[in-house]
Design an enzyme around this catalytic site. Structure first.
Site, PDB file in Angstrom:
ATOM      1  N   ARG A 125      -0.992   4.615 -15.623  1.00  0.00           N
ATOM      2  CA  ARG A 125       0.299   5.032 -15.055  1.00  0.00           C
ATOM      3  C   ARG A 125       1.456   4.937 -16.046  1.00  0.00           C
ATOM      4  NH1 ARG A 125      -0.639   2.952  -8.796  1.00  0.00           N
ATOM      5  NH2 ARG A 125      -1.602   4.916  -8.159  1.00  0.00           N
ATOM      6  N   ASP A 176       2.230  -1.006  -7.330  1.00  0.00           N
ATOM      7  CA  ASP A 176       2.051   0.431  -7.101  1.00  0.00           C
ATOM      8  C   ASP A 176       3.368   1.202  -7.177  1.00  0.00           C
ATOM      9  OD1 ASP A 176      -0.667   0.141  -6.767  1.00  0.00           O
ATOM     10  OD2 ASP A 176      -0.531  -0.114  -4.596  1.00  0.00           O
ATOM     11  N   ARG A 211      -8.771  -2.431   5.244  1.00  0.00           N
ATOM     12  CA  ARG A 211      -9.263  -3.748   5.698  1.00  0.00           C
ATOM     13  C   ARG A 211      -9.591  -3.745   7.186  1.00  0.00           C
ATOM     14  NH1 ARG A 211      -6.375  -4.229   1.163  1.00  0.00           N
ATOM     15  NH2 ARG A 211      -6.519  -6.086  -0.163  1.00  0.00           N
ATOM     16  N   LYS A 239      -5.061   1.887 -13.160  1.00  0.00           N
ATOM     17  CA  LYS A 239      -4.934   2.363 -11.766  1.00  0.00           C
ATOM     18  C   LYS A 239      -5.608   3.737 -11.650  1.00  0.00           C
ATOM     19  CE  LYS A 239      -2.795  -1.193 -10.202  1.00  0.00           C
ATOM     20  NZ  LYS A 239      -3.489  -2.067  -9.254  1.00  0.00           N
ATOM     21  N   SER A 262      -3.538  -0.380   2.445  1.00  0.00           N
ATOM     22  CA  SER A 262      -4.301  -1.619   2.248  1.00  0.00           C
ATOM     23  C   SER A 262      -4.802  -2.163   3.582  1.00  0.00           C
ATOM     24  CB  SER A 262      -3.410  -2.683   1.594  1.00  0.00           C
ATOM     25  OG  SER A 262      -3.058  -2.288   0.297  1.00  0.00           O
TER      26      SER A 262
HETATM   27  C1  S3P Z   1      -4.657  -3.005  -3.363  1.00  0.00           C
HETATM   28  C2  S3P Z   1      -4.466  -3.779  -4.471  1.00  0.00           C
HETATM   29  C3  S3P Z   1      -3.835  -3.293  -5.713  1.00  0.00           C
HETATM   30  C4  S3P Z   1      -3.111  -1.977  -5.502  1.00  0.00           C
HETATM   31  C5  S3P Z   1      -3.907  -1.017  -4.672  1.00  0.00           C
HETATM   32  C6  S3P Z   1      -4.198  -1.597  -3.307  1.00  0.00           C
HETATM   33  C7  S3P Z   1      -5.310  -3.605  -2.187  1.00  0.00           C
HETATM   34  O1  S3P Z   1      -4.832  -3.088  -6.690  1.00  0.00           O
HETATM   35  O2  S3P Z   1      -2.792  -1.393  -6.745  1.00  0.00           O
HETATM   36  O3  S3P Z   1      -3.218   0.205  -4.504  1.00  0.00           O
HETATM   37  O4  S3P Z   1      -5.249  -3.006  -1.088  1.00  0.00           O
HETATM   38  O5  S3P Z   1      -5.885  -4.694  -2.324  1.00  0.00           O
HETATM   39  P1  S3P Z   1      -5.327  -4.280  -7.648  1.00  0.00           P
HETATM   40  O6  S3P Z   1      -6.070  -5.256  -6.842  1.00  0.00           O
HETATM   41  O7  S3P Z   1      -6.211  -3.601  -8.669  1.00  0.00           O
HETATM   42  O8  S3P Z   1      -4.073  -4.829  -8.271  1.00  0.00           O
END
Ligand code: S3P
Length: 450
Positions: A358, A327, A33, A354, A29
């Site tokens: 899942r 996750d 970003r 996802k 994540s």
């Molecule tokens: C993420 C948000 C989550 C997560 C994904 C990473 C992110 O998804 O499942 O692996 O980096 O913002 P969602 O926003 O769909 O919940």
């Protein structure tokens, strides 16, 4: 890229005790970003510890297509020379985000308030996932989306020529949607607000503040209101990406279920919006400790130590914890199968959209390996068989989903007979060193077609 090539079946046999240090890669994540915000900032942003998995490399390529200069030096440090808020140029070709929902949704947000047009696609998994959740709020800013039926990729976004600020209440707990709105709000006048019912991961808010944007968060009876001032002057940053708690989950959980194991996973990001799994494991009775807790780059981190835990009990996982471990449910279900009693997971309908569905993917694979699983639209339940109790022996579909693939490989490490997955290629999206790292600890992974 994974999902486009020949399947790579892999088998996991009962492991010898897992012992040693597990240095997992950088947070996915935060890596996405870092690249996107670096590209939206004029000047040089430097990033150390970037996850070099396919998902993040696709985002790096996308940022180049939008005009940023993105390079990696021989020491593994990444350098991003950004184009500034509103400075994206129109890409010459289709943007292929591979398997990455986070990549595509955040980038759509980042470009939706610039007057350019971009077309996005991805692998079969990403092309099946809903994008309406991002394009709905983008339409409020003034952007237009043309996609396939059901809001699926490939999709073209025509960015707003005269964006307006937006106040948006998230219809589902999603950090990707929240982040897309905030990134779009950077190039809109006035204040953009996102309201969330449940706290989802807040890396975007933290990082925007780090780059100099004015972002406030207020807990109110209406929900958590995040307010961003548009047109900020972003200043380039030097970022150290913490290691990914979602990747740490695999060696941690494997150590808990493989007899005799003792694994240290150093330097793991423990942002409370991400650490729900570790709390849940402790509630189940796992021998899991946080050593050397500290703060790095605005994120709490610690070293995690996990030891074989034969006395774990099934629990009802509190639904309000779902966003902070969304996750991690696949690997939690593997631990649950090796605990005693029933583990019930509720309030988790997001798991169905996802990289795969899942709940369905794990339920099918666990059942094939001798575990009883019940499920409903937004809940599932796993009947634990106790330590060393899972029969195993089946081949399961990874469904182009890295976390499903790694979860079943971990299941095999503690099962009576080996567990095989049809394709390990998706693991490269988030954890390219999984096979070596786990084998070095004592896992017995082999290419199944060799
Ligand atoms: C993420 C948000 C989550 C997560 C994904 C990473 C992110 O998804 O499942 O692996 O980096 O913002 P969602 O926003 O769909 O919940």
């Amino acid at each position: 890229m994974s999902g486009h090539g020949t399947p790579e079946p892999m088998r996991s046999r009962r492991a010898t005790p897992l012992i040693g240090d597990a240095r997992v890669p950088g947070d996915k994540s935060i890596s996405h970003r870092s690249l996107i915000l670096g590209a939206m900032t004029i000047g040089e942003t430097r990033v150390r510890g970037l996850l070099e998995g396919e998902d993040v490399l696709a985002t790096a390529a996308a940022m180049r297509a939008f005009g940023a200069e993105v390079t990696r030096d021989e020491d593994g440090e990444w350098h991003i020379f950004g184009v500034g808020v509103g400075g994206f140029r129109e890409p010459e070709d289709v943007i292929d985000c591979g398997n990455a929902g986070t990549g595509v949704r955040l980038i759509m947000g980042a470009m939706a308030t610039t007057s350019i047009t971009a077309t996005f696609t991805g692998d079969a998994s990403l092309r099946s996932r809903p994008m309406g959740r991002v394009t709905d709020p983008m339409a409020l800013f003034g952007a237009t989306a043309y996609g396939r039926t059901g809001g699926r990729l490939p999709m073209t976004i025509v960015g707003a020529a005269s964006p307006v600020p937006v106040r948006y209440t998230l219809p589902m707990p999603s950090a990707q949607v929240k982040s897309a709105v905030l990134l779009a709000g950077l190039n809109a006048p006035g204040q953009t607000q996102v309201i969330e019912d449940e706290a989802t991961r807040d890396h975007t808010e933290r990082m925007l503040r780090g780059f100099g944007a004015n972002v406030t968060t207020e807990d109110t009876p209406e929900g958590r209101i995040i307010t961003l001032d548009g047109y900020p002057e972003l200043a380039p940053q030097s970022i150290d990406v913490p290691r990914d708690p979602s990747s740490a989950a695999f060696p941690v959980c494997a150590a808990l279920i493989v007899e005799g194991s003792d694994v240290l996973v150093p330097n793991i990001g423990l942002n409370p919006t991400r650490a729900g799994l570790f709390e849940t494991l402790r509630d189940m009775g796992a021998d899991l400790s946080y050593e050397n807790p500290r703060e790095e780059g605005g994120e709490p981190v610690a070293d995690l130590r996990a030891r074989f835990s034969p006395d774990m009990k099934g629990i009802d996982v509190p639904p309000e914890r779902a966003a902070s471990m969304i996750d991690e449910y696949p690997i939690l279900s593997v631990v649950a199968a090796n605990a005693s009693g029933t583990t019930t997971m509720t309030g988790v309908k997001e798991l169905r959209v996802k990289e795969s569905d899942r709940i369905d993917a794990m339920a099918k694979g666990l059942r094939a390996n001798g575990v009883t699983v019940s499920e409903g639209p937004d809940w599932w339940e796993v009947e634990g068989l106790g330590p060393n109790g899972v029969p195993g022996g089946a081949t399961v579909a990874a469904c182009l989903d890295h976390r499903i693939a790694m979860s079943f490989l971990c299941l095999g490490m503690a099962s009576k007979s080996a567990v095989t997955i049809d394709d390990a290629a998706p693991v490269r999206t988030s954890f390219p060193i999984f096979e070596t790292l786990m084998s070095d600890l004592g896992a017995r992974l082999e290419r199944a077609n060799q």
